[in-house]
Design an enzyme around this catalytic site. Sequence first.
Site, mmCIF file in Angstrom:
data_model
loop_
_atom_site.group_PDB
_atom_site.id
_atom_site.type_symbol
_atom_site.label_atom_id
_atom_site.label_comp_id
_atom_site.label_asym_id
_atom_site.label_seq_id
_atom_site.Cartn_x
_atom_site.Cartn_y
_atom_site.Cartn_z
ATOM 1 N N GLY A 417 4.958 -5.917 -5.070
ATOM 2 C CA GLY A 417 3.591 -5.537 -4.743
ATOM 3 C C GLY A 417 3.274 -4.173 -5.316
ATOM 4 O O GLY A 417 4.168 -3.362 -5.598
ATOM 5 N N GLN A 418 1.981 -3.891 -5.524
ATOM 6 C CA GLN A 418 1.519 -2.619 -6.053
ATOM 7 C C GLN A 418 0.335 -2.142 -5.227
ATOM 8 O O GLN A 418 -0.498 -2.949 -4.791
ATOM 9 C CB GLN A 418 1.099 -2.752 -7.523
ATOM 10 C CG GLN A 418 2.273 -2.969 -8.480
ATOM 11 C CD GLN A 418 1.829 -3.091 -9.924
ATOM 12 O OE1 GLN A 418 1.065 -3.972 -10.258
ATOM 13 N NE2 GLN A 418 2.299 -2.201 -10.767
ATOM 14 N N GLY A 419 0.289 -0.826 -4.986
ATOM 15 C CA GLY A 419 -0.804 -0.232 -4.238
ATOM 16 C C GLY A 419 -1.221 1.066 -4.881
ATOM 17 O O GLY A 419 -0.710 1.469 -5.939
ATOM 18 N N GLN A 421 -0.526 3.924 -3.987
ATOM 19 C CA GLN A 421 0.483 4.968 -3.895
ATOM 20 C C GLN A 421 1.760 4.649 -4.669
ATOM 21 O O GLN A 421 2.662 5.474 -4.706
ATOM 22 C CB GLN A 421 0.830 5.222 -2.421
ATOM 23 C CG GLN A 421 -0.362 5.424 -1.504
ATOM 24 C CD GLN A 421 -1.226 6.587 -1.926
ATOM 25 O OE1 GLN A 421 -0.739 7.498 -2.580
ATOM 26 N NE2 GLN A 421 -2.508 6.549 -1.587
ATOM 27 N N GLY A 422 1.883 3.476 -5.255
ATOM 28 C CA GLY A 422 3.095 3.170 -6.005
ATOM 29 C C GLY A 422 3.384 1.683 -6.054
ATOM 30 O O GLY A 422 2.521 0.845 -5.801
ATOM 31 N N THR A 423 4.648 1.359 -6.384
ATOM 32 C CA THR A 423 5.069 -0.023 -6.636
ATOM 33 C C THR A 423 6.319 -0.331 -5.835
ATOM 34 O O THR A 423 7.187 0.532 -5.658
ATOM 35 C CB THR A 423 5.363 -0.228 -8.137
ATOM 36 O OG1 THR A 423 4.218 0.177 -8.894
ATOM 37 C CG2 THR A 423 5.680 -1.687 -8.438
ATOM 38 N N ASP A 535 -1.343 3.545 11.569
ATOM 39 C CA ASP A 535 -1.935 2.610 10.605
ATOM 40 C C ASP A 535 -1.476 1.185 10.890
ATOM 41 O O ASP A 535 -0.990 0.485 10.003
ATOM 42 C CB ASP A 535 -1.588 3.009 9.169
ATOM 43 C CG ASP A 535 -2.501 2.322 8.154
ATOM 44 O OD1 ASP A 535 -3.565 1.820 8.554
ATOM 45 O OD2 ASP A 535 -2.149 2.284 6.967
#
Length: 726
Positions: A417-419, A421-423, A535
């Site tokens: 997954g990727q977001g 803030q990073g991978t 969160d």
Amino acid sequence: MIKVHGLFLVAIFSIVYSQLVNGQSRRGCQTRCGNVSIEYPFGISTDCYYAGQDSFNLTCNETTNELFAANLQVINISHSGEMRILNPRSYTCYNTTNVTEGTSYNTTLRSFSLSNKNRFTAVGCNTYAFMTTTYDNKNYSIRCLSICDSIPKENGLCTGEGCCHTSVPKGSNHFIISSSRVDREEGMFSFNPCSYAFLVEEDMFSFSPYRDLQNLRNVTEFPVVLDWSIGNQTCKQVGSTSICGQNSVCLDSTTRTGYNCKCKAGYDGNPYLQEGCRDINECTNSSPIHRHNCSGSSTCVNTMGHFLCSCPSGFDLNATANGCMRQHKPENHRSIIIVLGTTVGFMAILLVVVCIQQRMRHMKNIELRKQFFEQNGGGVLRQRLSGEGPSNVDVKIFTEEGMKEATNGYDESRILGQGGQGTVYKGILPDNSVVAIKKARLGDCSQVEQFINEVLVLSQINHRNVVKLLGCCLETEVPLLVYEFVTNGTLFDHLDGSLFNSSLTWEHRLRIAIEVAGTLAYLHSSASIPIIHRDIKTANILLDENLTAKVADFGASKLIPMNKEQLTTMVQGTLGYLDPEYFTTGLLNEKSDVYSFGVVLMELLSGQKALCFERPEYSRHLVSYFSCATKEKRLNEIIDSQVMNEYNRREIQEAALISVECTRLMGEERPKMKEVAAKLEGLKVSETKHQWSDRYTEPRVNEQLSYVETISAQGDMSSSGYASRM
């Protein structure tokens, strides 16, 4: 013919093992009790066992030829740090009116602990088994429910019909086992008069419905695996005072405090005796494990810890086949010697140059890694971990080479997954264990503090429903976090149906809600330092292959000092889940997590997203839409059609009321997570009872509901799962 129980297989194993291995005790000490070998550091009389540990003092009942450690009957002890004992089972027998007899067992293991090779097992129709364990002065509970209304047809399967089992956490040194029956149908007592609960070594009990539902009472004990070790210090701490003998190595116990000893490769014997392990003569040993592999005309020559294959004069050894082949004599011996000498000299010079270059490159890499370590907050992390009290997590430090190898050079096919803030990559460690590796985005220096915060928070958590942090890598250009690999995606994926076909039943959703609520209650009330997650959302709740919930992403979490009930912080969270009171005031407390959990519970009930601008305006914000539907008794419009039926309608309505209470506008009006978890647990018990009843009473919905306001803001302040906020 009735299948032989695992208990008898253990007895056969014990007899065979004791015949193959001679007891290796101290001179003049008893080496056997019945069919069980006694080996140092265990012993029966004074000076025959390790004096530093009274639990190694065993007792032999000369009348029955049975060996005991305190009140535990021992059936086998291994050098690797395991002991097998026989442990009684708990049972409760019934007739049509009441309980006729039964017992529960309270067992204390002294300085031994339960191995994770055991299974907690319940046998019986409509049987509810309960086990309480103690680890590190904290109590944990394990439950198992077995349901049936007639004799199951499948043999050997323990899947919840007539028999259920579950794993047991390692390290426990005290446990209580009891069993009971959920309801009592008259026809059931003819084929299943009793309910049973017991611990048993995995693969050592095979369920047979016709035999075990009626006659398991005749088997009173089952084999259980315990872990043992020497003392409570590591090998490094004991140093030269370790009791490991010659030709052996000291290994830190992987299951408890203390250490164990092991013979070096090529040696065999008792590594705890002073004379230690002795060389294995591979040339004469007939064991397939230790026998040499010299072939053809080669001759085996034994050496200490190994062996060599030797060839007669005029023959050379073929290293591939370990056989001998005839030497080829060169025609021009002198010219070959000159060529060889020149080649060797050139290669020697070249080797020196390469070694110097590698040495310089190595020193440069060391300095660069030190720089990255400090740049990635290594010094700050070490200081904060040492100053925040005891840590529950052993954070392992991984190397840069290990991370590259685990991810196949960060190959794109390994991306989970990727977001923003990073991978996150799928990693495979050298022991073939699968992990998730979170890599920060290059050049984003603001993530270092969140990286430090996530390690700090997870170091305070020891909970089965929290994604486990295995370690980190600080010597790379950006920091890396290594987590356990959770195989079944996020709760958001399952509810949204984008990656998985939504097949979550009401039972699945209620259990997931209970597990998440229990986890938040633990963080707020039972962690060594209270923790607010900040969160909670469906994208941060992972599911394993058994659909067990794992709470993830602690980058935004906050540790709350014992003398404070709330903190003033910069607002962080995800729109749709963010507490309106926290958003307005900036005051963070545990009720902010309660609000977010209420939104998650609404998503579980409705199958809809918390915030969706593709829906009509009146239903874009799930909290207001759900609260109005509950207040106006229109739940049937919003509850997911896959989950509601005539049997669970009351439980779903009560769960809806709980979600509305959690999302009240004022934090002081919301319940605490302990209260929420208790209410949901009550729904689970109520649901179990309703499955066995044909009657249904329509519940009253509380009309005094608070209307919940939602907020609108710009931008999503979070990502999801492993990939969020590094």
